[in-house]
Motif scaffolding. Structure first.
Motif, PDB file in Angstrom:
ATOM      1  N   THR A 137       0.832  -1.209   0.000  1.00 37.01           N
ATOM      2  CA  THR A 137       0.000   0.000   0.000  1.00 37.01           C
ATOM      3  C   THR A 137       0.868   1.262   0.000  1.00 37.01           C
ATOM      4  O   THR A 137       0.348   2.363   0.131  1.00 37.01           O
ATOM      5  CB  THR A 137      -0.941   0.014   1.217  1.00 37.01           C
ATOM      6  N   LYS A 138       2.173   1.100  -0.154  1.00 38.44           N
ATOM      7  CA  LYS A 138       3.056   2.256  -0.259  1.00 38.44           C
ATOM      8  C   LYS A 138       2.820   2.960  -1.599  1.00 38.44           C
ATOM      9  O   LYS A 138       2.390   2.334  -2.576  1.00 38.44           O
ATOM     10  CB  LYS A 138       4.512   1.814  -0.148  1.00 38.44           C
ATOM     11  N   VAL A 139       3.114   4.256  -1.637  1.00 43.10           N
ATOM     12  CA  VAL A 139       2.992   5.009  -2.877  1.00 43.10           C
ATOM     13  C   VAL A 139       4.166   4.655  -3.783  1.00 43.10           C
ATOM     14  O   VAL A 139       5.323   4.939  -3.458  1.00 43.10           O
ATOM     15  CB  VAL A 139       2.962   6.525  -2.612  1.00 43.10           C
ATOM     16  N   VAL A 140       3.880   4.034  -4.917  1.00 39.22           N
ATOM     17  CA  VAL A 140       4.918   3.593  -5.831  1.00 39.22           C
ATOM     18  C   VAL A 140       5.183   4.691  -6.854  1.00 39.22           C
ATOM     19  O   VAL A 140       4.319   5.034  -7.660  1.00 39.22           O
ATOM     20  CB  VAL A 140       4.513   2.282  -6.534  1.00 39.22           C
ATOM     21  N   VAL A 141       6.388   5.248  -6.808  1.00 41.93           N
ATOM     22  CA  VAL A 141       6.798   6.273  -7.774  1.00 41.93           C
ATOM     23  C   VAL A 141       7.070   5.618  -9.116  1.00 41.93           C
ATOM     24  O   VAL A 141       6.613   6.072 -10.159  1.00 41.93           O
ATOM     25  CB  VAL A 141       8.035   7.031  -7.277  1.00 41.93           C
ATOM     26  N   TYR A 149      11.437 -10.761  -9.286  1.00 41.82           N
ATOM     27  CA  TYR A 149      11.381  -9.717  -8.262  1.00 41.82           C
ATOM     28  C   TYR A 149      10.827  -8.417  -8.841  1.00 41.82           C
ATOM     29  O   TYR A 149      11.057  -8.086 -10.012  1.00 41.82           O
ATOM     30  CB  TYR A 149      12.778  -9.447  -7.681  1.00 41.82           C
ATOM     31  N   LEU A 150      10.111  -7.711  -7.996  1.00 37.51           N
ATOM     32  CA  LEU A 150       9.667  -6.364  -8.293  1.00 37.51           C
ATOM     33  C   LEU A 150      10.599  -5.400  -7.579  1.00 37.51           C
ATOM     34  O   LEU A 150      10.841  -5.542  -6.375  1.00 37.51           O
ATOM     35  CB  LEU A 150       8.225  -6.160  -7.824  1.00 37.51           C
ATOM     36  N   TYR A 151      11.120  -4.443  -8.322  1.00 43.49           N
ATOM     37  CA  TYR A 151      11.984  -3.412  -7.757  1.00 43.49           C
ATOM     38  C   TYR A 151      11.196  -2.107  -7.721  1.00 43.49           C
ATOM     39  O   TYR A 151      10.694  -1.649  -8.756  1.00 43.49           O
ATOM     40  CB  TYR A 151      13.258  -3.266  -8.584  1.00 43.49           C
ATOM     41  N   PHE A 152      11.035  -1.522  -6.527  1.00 47.22           N
ATOM     42  CA  PHE A 152      10.171  -0.370  -6.305  1.00 47.22           C
ATOM     43  C   PHE A 152      10.953   0.842  -5.829  1.00 47.22           C
ATOM     44  O   PHE A 152      11.825   0.730  -4.964  1.00 47.22           O
ATOM     45  CB  PHE A 152       9.152  -0.656  -5.190  1.00 47.22           C
ATOM     46  N   LEU A 153      10.584   2.002  -6.341  1.00 45.79           N
ATOM     47  CA  LEU A 153      10.925   3.266  -5.704  1.00 45.79           C
ATOM     48  C   LEU A 153       9.627   3.782  -5.104  1.00 45.79           C
ATOM     49  O   LEU A 153       8.664   4.045  -5.823  1.00 45.79           O
ATOM     50  CB  LEU A 153      11.473   4.277  -6.708  1.00 45.79           C
ATOM     51  N   VAL A 160      12.021   8.738   0.490  1.00 46.77           N
ATOM     52  CA  VAL A 160      11.922   7.738  -0.576  1.00 46.77           C
ATOM     53  C   VAL A 160      12.681   6.489  -0.147  1.00 46.77           C
ATOM     54  O   VAL A 160      13.582   6.548   0.691  1.00 46.77           O
ATOM     55  CB  VAL A 160      12.483   8.266  -1.910  1.00 46.77           C
ATOM     56  N   SER A 161      12.304   5.380  -0.754  1.00 45.44           N
ATOM     57  CA  SER A 161      12.938   4.114  -0.417  1.00 45.44           C
ATOM     58  C   SER A 161      12.965   3.237  -1.663  1.00 45.44           C
ATOM     59  O   SER A 161      11.982   3.167  -2.406  1.00 45.44           O
ATOM     60  CB  SER A 161      12.160   3.412   0.705  1.00 45.44           C
ATOM     61  N   PHE A 162      14.086   2.590  -1.895  1.00 41.93           N
ATOM     62  CA  PHE A 162      14.229   1.667  -3.010  1.00 41.93           C
ATOM     63  C   PHE A 162      14.331   0.260  -2.458  1.00 41.93           C
ATOM     64  O   PHE A 162      15.220  -0.038  -1.654  1.00 41.93           O
ATOM     65  CB  PHE A 162      15.472   2.014  -3.834  1.00 41.93           C
ATOM     66  N   SER A 163      13.400  -0.609  -2.878  1.00 44.56           N
ATOM     67  CA  SER A 163      13.316  -1.953  -2.310  1.00 44.56           C
ATOM     68  C   SER A 163      13.027  -2.966  -3.402  1.00 44.56           C
ATOM     69  O   SER A 163      12.672  -2.616  -4.534  1.00 44.56           O
ATOM     70  CB  SER A 163      12.196  -2.025  -1.260  1.00 44.56           C
ATOM     71  N   LYS A 164      13.163  -4.236  -3.031  1.00 47.21           N
ATOM     72  CA  LYS A 164      12.738  -5.311  -3.920  1.00 47.21           C
ATOM     73  C   LYS A 164      11.809  -6.240  -3.160  1.00 47.21           C
ATOM     74  O   LYS A 164      11.858  -6.336  -1.925  1.00 47.21           O
ATOM     75  CB  LYS A 164      13.936  -6.088  -4.466  1.00 47.21           C
ATOM     76  N   MET A 165      10.958  -6.928  -3.895  1.00 50.44           N
ATOM     77  CA  MET A 165      10.008  -7.875  -3.312  1.00 50.44           C
ATOM     78  C   MET A 165       9.784  -9.001  -4.315  1.00 50.44           C
ATOM     79  O   MET A 165       9.643  -8.745  -5.519  1.00 50.44           O
ATOM     80  CB  MET A 165       8.673  -7.171  -3.020  1.00 50.44           C
ATOM     81  N   LYS A 166       9.773 -10.229  -3.841  1.00 49.00           N
ATOM     82  CA  LYS A 166       9.494 -11.353  -4.715  1.00 49.00           C
ATOM     83  C   LYS A 166       8.040 -11.288  -5.166  1.00 49.00           C
ATOM     84  O   LYS A 166       7.182 -10.764  -4.454  1.00 49.00           O
ATOM     85  CB  LYS A 166       9.775 -12.679  -4.003  1.00 49.00           C
ATOM     86  N   ILE A 167       7.749 -11.797  -6.356  1.00 47.73           N
ATOM     87  CA  ILE A 167       6.413 -11.642  -6.922  1.00 47.73           C
ATOM     88  C   ILE A 167       5.326 -12.364  -6.124  1.00 47.73           C
ATOM     89  O   ILE A 167       4.142 -12.076  -6.292  1.00 47.73           O
ATOM     90  CB  ILE A 167       6.364 -12.094  -8.396  1.00 47.73           C
ATOM     91  N   LEU A 175      16.846  -1.735  -0.245  1.00 45.07           N
ATOM     92  CA  LEU A 175      18.165  -1.671  -0.861  1.00 45.07           C
ATOM     93  C   LEU A 175      18.815  -0.299  -0.736  1.00 45.07           C
ATOM     94  O   LEU A 175      20.043  -0.193  -0.774  1.00 45.07           O
ATOM     95  CB  LEU A 175      18.071  -2.060  -2.340  1.00 45.07           C
ATOM     96  N   ALA A 176      18.021   0.764  -0.645  1.00 48.16           N
ATOM     97  CA  ALA A 176      18.582   2.118  -0.545  1.00 48.16           C
ATOM     98  C   ALA A 176      17.533   3.054   0.016  1.00 48.16           C
ATOM     99  O   ALA A 176      16.321   2.827  -0.148  1.00 48.16           O
ATOM    100  CB  ALA A 176      19.053   2.614  -1.907  1.00 48.16           C
ATOM    101  N   ASP A 177      17.990   4.116   0.666  1.00 42.38           N
ATOM    102  CA  ASP A 177      17.079   5.129   1.180  1.00 42.38           C
ATOM    103  C   ASP A 177      17.209   6.423   0.379  1.00 42.38           C
ATOM    104  O   ASP A 177      17.012   7.517   0.892  1.00 42.38           O
ATOM    105  CB  ASP A 177      17.318   5.387   2.667  1.00 42.38           C
ATOM    106  N   TYR A 178      17.553   6.277  -0.894  1.00 40.16           N
ATOM    107  CA  TYR A 178      17.629   7.404  -1.817  1.00 40.16           C
ATOM    108  C   TYR A 178      17.066   6.971  -3.167  1.00 40.16           C
ATOM    109  O   TYR A 178      16.761   5.793  -3.381  1.00 40.16           O
ATOM    110  CB  TYR A 178      19.063   7.912  -1.962  1.00 40.16           C
ATOM    111  N   GLN A 179      16.946   7.922  -4.080  1.00 39.76           N
ATOM    112  CA  GLN A 179      16.237   7.684  -5.334  1.00 39.76           C
ATOM    113  C   GLN A 179      17.042   6.831  -6.301  1.00 39.76           C
ATOM    114  O   GLN A 179      18.144   7.190  -6.709  1.00 39.76           O
ATOM    115  CB  GLN A 179      15.890   9.027  -5.987  1.00 39.76           C
ATOM    116  N   ILE A 180      16.468   5.698  -6.679  1.00 37.41           N
ATOM    117  CA  ILE A 180      16.981   4.868  -7.764  1.00 37.41           C
ATOM    118  C   ILE A 180      15.795   4.532  -8.660  1.00 37.41           C
ATOM    119  O   ILE A 180      14.780   4.008  -8.196  1.00 37.41           O
ATOM    120  CB  ILE A 180      17.631   3.568  -7.249  1.00 37.41           C
ATOM    121  N   ASN A 181      15.910   4.847  -9.927  1.00 36.01           N
ATOM    122  CA  ASN A 181      14.842   4.557 -10.883  1.00 36.01           C
ATOM    123  C   ASN A 181      15.137   3.215 -11.548  1.00 36.01           C
ATOM    124  O   ASN A 181      16.093   3.103 -12.321  1.00 36.01           O
ATOM    125  CB  ASN A 181      14.769   5.674 -11.924  1.00 36.01           C
ATOM    126  N   PRO A 182      14.323   2.181 -11.295  1.00 39.86           N
ATOM    127  CA  PRO A 182      14.623   0.843 -11.824  1.00 39.86           C
ATOM    128  C   PRO A 182      14.051   0.581 -13.217  1.00 39.86           C
ATOM    129  O   PRO A 182      14.064  -0.555 -13.687  1.00 39.86           O
ATOM    130  CB  PRO A 182      13.942  -0.062 -10.796  1.00 39.86           C
TER     131      PRO A 182
END
Length: 341
Positions: A137-141, A149-153, A160-167, A175-182
């Motif tokens: 339910t996080k706001v996905v940029v 895997y889904l990679y989310f900003l 902002v937070s950059f994370s991954k999640m298995k499908i 993975l990071a607490d700064y902006q990464i555009n996947p």
């Protein structure tokens, strides 16, 4: 008496076996199927333009934003429209057996575009739209599907937070607490521009989640096409360029400020800024510049046969143009499909 007892035992065994079979079928039907290696959910150009269209395995999935619309599917030649749901979606991804999309909380059902508000959520569903499941339910940029895997900003207020999640909605890792555009992914590698002190080109190997520096350019929104990286040149007022990885050479494609662009099918579509703002098209080598539409447009999405775009401050009307064509028109077939019950 013994015969009746034996019959009851046999019937009992059969019933137990049938129940076990039904349970096994139900369990298997709910199990999330993993993707083949090399799966990428959508093109970088589409995702950098709101991810409203996604072509996968002979089908185009898209947000039909006309009144009464929602998430639709159609053939690449714009025939056989199918409504999958009545949700306003962004960041559409497809791979294996599933679709993924960000639901903004708006439904077109019964009340047109101003439909009821609900919870914003990133969802997974089957390719026919069934069995929708909320993953976050996080706001996905922006988000991208790479293999399984889904990679989310994501954004939470100013953080902002950059994370991954298995499908299958497991194994979530920050993975990071700064902006990464996947958005830009190829062969298990995510390519992105730096945001921490520089705008170099980096590569994140999704097998190890380890980043490495690729090229010390000054770029934004990289898009890979073969040997080339297409990008907005930050140091020179966001002009459109491409960089040859094999030759280490930069080529200027449009020496004017651009707001957004997309690459595919041998063409680059881009929006210029300023007094003579226009949506333009060139070949991927910068040849044959053509004005498609005067004015300011955005949400430039591409499929194998068409480019789709919308006028700035009008996210309802969809325009389309065959790739390489100099004309455009309202996407009337989508408008008619949205109006149908």
């Amino acid at each position: 008496m013994r015969l009746k007892k034996s019959v009851k035992i046999v019937l009992g065994i059969i019933i137990v076996a049938l129940l076990a079979g039904i349970v096994a079928i139900l369990v298997l039907s709910q199990r999330v199927r993993m993707n083949p290696d090399g799966t990428v959910g959508n093109t970088a150009g589409n995702l950098n333009n709101d991810g409203r269209f996604c072509e996968y395995d002979g089908t185009v999935y898209f947000l039909n934003s006309f009144p009464g619309g929602g998430l639709f599917a159609m053939n690449p030649d714009e025939t056989d429209f199918r409504r999958l749901n009545s949700l306003e979606t962004r960041n559409i991804l497809a791979g294996g057996s599933y679709l993924y999309y960000y639901h903004t909380g708006i439904s077109y059902e019964d009340a047109g575009f101003s439909g009821a508000l609900g919870m914003r959520t990133f969802q997974r569903c089957r390719l026919n739209g069934s069995n929708a499941t909320s993953l976050t339910t996080k706001v996905v940029v922006t988000g991208q599907l790479v293999n399984n895997y889904l990679y989310f900003l994501t954004a939470d207020n100013d953080k902002v937070s950059f994370s991954k999640m298995k499908i299958d909605n497991s194994d979530e890792v920050k993975l990071a607490d700064y902006q990464i555009n996947p958005a830009c992914a190829e062969n298990g590698i995510i390519y992105y521009n730096g945001t921490q002190g520089n705008h170099f080109l980096y590569a994140l190997d999704t097998a190890t989640d380890a980043p490495r520096e690729i090229w010390r350019g000054n770029l934004w929104n990289p898009v890979l096409e073969g040997d080339y990286v297409y990008y907005m040149d930050v140091a020179n007022d966001y002009r459109l360029c491409r960089y040859s990885r094999s030759q280490d050479v930069i080529q200027v494609l449009a020496d004017e400020r651009i707001e957004c662009f997309n690459v595919g099918g041998g063409y680059v579509y881009y929006q210029t800024n300023g007094q003579d703002a226009a949506l333009k098209c060139i070949g991927t080598d910068g040849s044959n510049p053509t004005v498609i539409a005067e004015g300011i447009y955005h949400n430039i999405n591409m499929t194998s046969r068409y480019v789709y775009f919308q006028e700035f401050q009008d996210d309802t009307t969809i325009y389309h143009s065959p790739l390489g064509s100099s004309g455009y028109e309202v996407f009337q077939a989508a408008k008619d499909a949205a109006a149908q019950d």
